[in-house]
Design an enzyme around this catalytic site. Sequence first.
Site, PDB file in Angstrom:
ATOM      1  N   ARG A  14     -17.421  39.463 -30.416  1.00  0.00           N
ATOM      2  CA  ARG A  14     -17.163  39.908 -31.781  1.00  0.00           C
ATOM      3  C   ARG A  14     -17.889  38.994 -32.758  1.00  0.00           C
ATOM      4  O   ARG A  14     -18.512  38.004 -32.356  1.00  0.00           O
ATOM      5  CB  ARG A  14     -15.662  39.942 -32.088  1.00  0.00           C
ATOM      6  N   LYS A  16     -17.443  36.703 -36.222  1.00  0.00           N
ATOM      7  CA  LYS A  16     -16.538  36.051 -37.161  1.00  0.00           C
ATOM      8  C   LYS A  16     -17.328  35.628 -38.400  1.00  0.00           C
ATOM      9  O   LYS A  16     -18.516  35.317 -38.310  1.00  0.00           O
ATOM     10  CB  LYS A  16     -15.897  34.810 -36.526  1.00  0.00           C
ATOM     11  N   TYR A  96     -30.145  18.075 -24.555  1.00  0.00           N
ATOM     12  CA  TYR A  96     -30.868  19.013 -23.708  1.00  0.00           C
ATOM     13  C   TYR A  96     -32.326  18.571 -23.564  1.00  0.00           C
ATOM     14  O   TYR A  96     -32.933  18.076 -24.513  1.00  0.00           O
ATOM     15  CB  TYR A  96     -30.830  20.408 -24.323  1.00  0.00           C
ATOM     16  N   ASP A 105     -24.560  28.792 -31.103  1.00  0.00           N
ATOM     17  CA  ASP A 105     -23.107  28.702 -31.221  1.00  0.00           C
ATOM     18  C   ASP A 105     -22.590  27.389 -30.655  1.00  0.00           C
ATOM     19  O   ASP A 105     -21.711  26.740 -31.245  1.00  0.00           O
ATOM     20  CB  ASP A 105     -22.433  29.891 -30.542  1.00  0.00           C
TER      21      ASP A 105
END
EC number: 2.7.1.33
Length: 266
Positions: A14, A16, A96, A105
């Site tokens: 979804r 937000k 990373y 995210d």
Amino acid sequence: MSEPHLLIDAGNSRIKWALADARRSLVDTGAFGHTRDGGADPDWSHLPRPRGAWISNVAGADVAARLDALLDARWPGLPRTTIRSRPVQCGVTNGYTTPEQLGSDRWAGLIGAHAAFPGEHLLIATFGTATTLEALRADGRFTGGLIAPGWALMMRALGTHTAQLPTLTTDIASGLLAGAQAEPFQIDTPRSLSAGCLYAQAGLIERAWRDLVAAWQAPVRLVLAGGAADDVARALTVAHTRHDALILSGLALIATDTAAPATAQD
């Protein structure tokens, strides 16, 4: 009064959104579903015009196009920035090997967590379509993470790829396990599947947390976020903290950290 920042976290399940004021407080929030799932468009008619939109999108090009259309319909020409992971930002260092490969995210969530729990070592467990784990040192160094199928995806995979097992949603599984988790083993197939996949989530998290504590030889706060956090929390045997706005809070910090977008697209 300064214009607020519009923050959008487009995940695989979804979308937000929130408005953040000058103090980076989330003063208005909401969520809406994807078009493929029958999700209606958000009602932004009551919102003031923001300074710009800062977007984390891991849901693909179609979702990006929908967001552009929604923003243009409500605030034509609104500047917007689609964030990407960086080597360093807002006090967090990206460990990373190729920093830009880290999902936006997860990057925003790390920034939000570092600000929410300053001076603490963290293991951040986020439950969505995937379950992600991030190891974050107190000095802001992200040292790596893990990605596994989420609870819903585990159950859906078993239902889809076997002949006799049911396909269960998290809502169904949560209802089946209500009051049943005190029992270590279940006595019917739907509950056995629900509990087995839930314990797989909990076992992964507890193993990762214990390994991190042993490796760092220091206390580590376990932070839970995401849709299945309540159910997984009931299966955990280690202390944990719930925080459901890490990504949006991180986006608020990123919005403040970056200059106002100069164009309508970035």
